[in-house]
Design an enzyme around this catalytic site. Structure first.
Site, PDB file in Angstrom:
ATOM      1  CG  ASP A   1     -47.807  25.078 -17.253  1.00 34.83           C
ATOM      2  OD1 ASP A   1     -47.042  25.606 -16.426  1.00 34.83           O
ATOM      3  OD2 ASP A   1     -47.487  24.097 -17.937  1.00 34.83           O
TER       4      ASP A   1
ATOM      5  CB  ILE B   1     -43.038  28.719 -16.627  1.00 30.51           C
ATOM      6  CG1 ILE B   1     -42.982  30.014 -15.822  1.00 30.51           C
ATOM      7  CG2 ILE B   1     -41.932  28.703 -17.692  1.00 30.51           C
ATOM      8  CD1 ILE B   1     -41.674  30.214 -15.060  1.00 30.51           C
TER       9      ILE B   1
END
Length: 274
Positions: free
Chosen positions: A93, A95
């Protein structure tokens, strides 16, 4: 562990992931500062463009940084998708906590996990609030900027601090009922909006529980391993199931296992070795 990934191979990947997470996390923070998204209206298309660019830039930098070193690994990212492979897979991921990132609330991070044979072997999380990197290699403990971290020793619920996540895919009424139950037991609680960071807060002993009923794999895998290696009790579905469809995660300090057993019952889970 897959025979192709001995201790040296895992260690090399962990070191690379730490370096990449720190570099990309800092660059992503600079990008936000230089772009000044706070000057954009929330409804403005320019804000969505900013988010898309920031996410894609960060994920591409992580992909390039890892696959340039380990070209035979596979990659699964929130932005670009991908599937887990028979060898090792990076689950990323770029952000985690996008809304926080946009608004300048520094509770966001970069989450990088490495999965082999249905097990999370490496977890790395860049914590923007402190400009620190948490990491864990399965069986080797959990660390913050190279120093060991440990789950809290809390045993009295009145002294507990818990973090609850909530997904719109799940019942808000259930979320409220859970909040009420914890409140009635004397616990203080928060909703912070970045699962990877919430999980490392449990790992470092700043919080006693993190629970969310539905997350995607890239939101939770790195932080869950770090929490478990720090001594927290962690429960979630099998990794292969999470990679396919997401699911719940529970991580809590061990001294409060009795207080949080009802959540395991709700989800039909038991603490597992990630």
């Amino acid at each position: 562990m897959n025979a192709a990934f001995d201790a040296d191979a895992i260690r090399a990947r962990a070191e690379a992931a730490i370096t990449v997470a720190l570099e990309v996390g800092r660059e992503t923070a600079r990008f936000r500062h230089d772009s000044d998204p706070g000057s954009l209206a929330v409804e403005n298309k320019g804000l969505q463009d900013f988010v898309t660019i920031a996410d894609r830039r960060a994920e591409q930098a992580i992909r390039d940084g890892l696959l340039s070193r380990f070209p035979d690994d596979t990659f699964m990212g929130e932005e670009s998708g991908g599937r887990s492979g028979e060898g090792g897979t990076w689950v990323v991921d770029p952000i985690d906590g996008t809304t926080n990132y946009i608004r300048g609330f520094r509770h966001w991070g970069v989450s990088i996990a490495f999965v082999v044979g249905g097990k999370v072997e490496i977890g790395v999380v860049y914590d923007a609030a402190g400009d620190k990197v948490f990491h864990a290699v399965r069986g080797s403990g959990a660390f913050k900027d190279g120093l060991p971290v440990h789950a809290a020793a809390t045993v009295d619920p009145v002294n507990a601090l818990v973090i609850l996540g909530h997904s719109r895919k799940t019942s808000f009424d259930d979320h409220l009922a859970l909040s009420r139950r914890l409140h009635e037991r004397g616990m203080d609680y928060r909703r912070m909006g970045a699962a990877a960071i919430d999980l490392v807060r449990v790992a470092e002993g700043a919080a006693d529980l993190y629970y969310e009923r539905h997350l995607n794999a890239w939101d939770m895998l790195a932080g869950a391993l770090i929490a478990e290696e720090a001594g927290a009790m962690v429960a979630m579905p099998p990794v292969d199931k999470l990679l396919a469809q997401g699911g719940p995660v529970i991580a809590h300090s061990p001294g409060l296992a009795g207080e949080f057993a009802f959540i395991l019952d709700i989800e039909g889970l038991a603490p597992v070795a990630i």
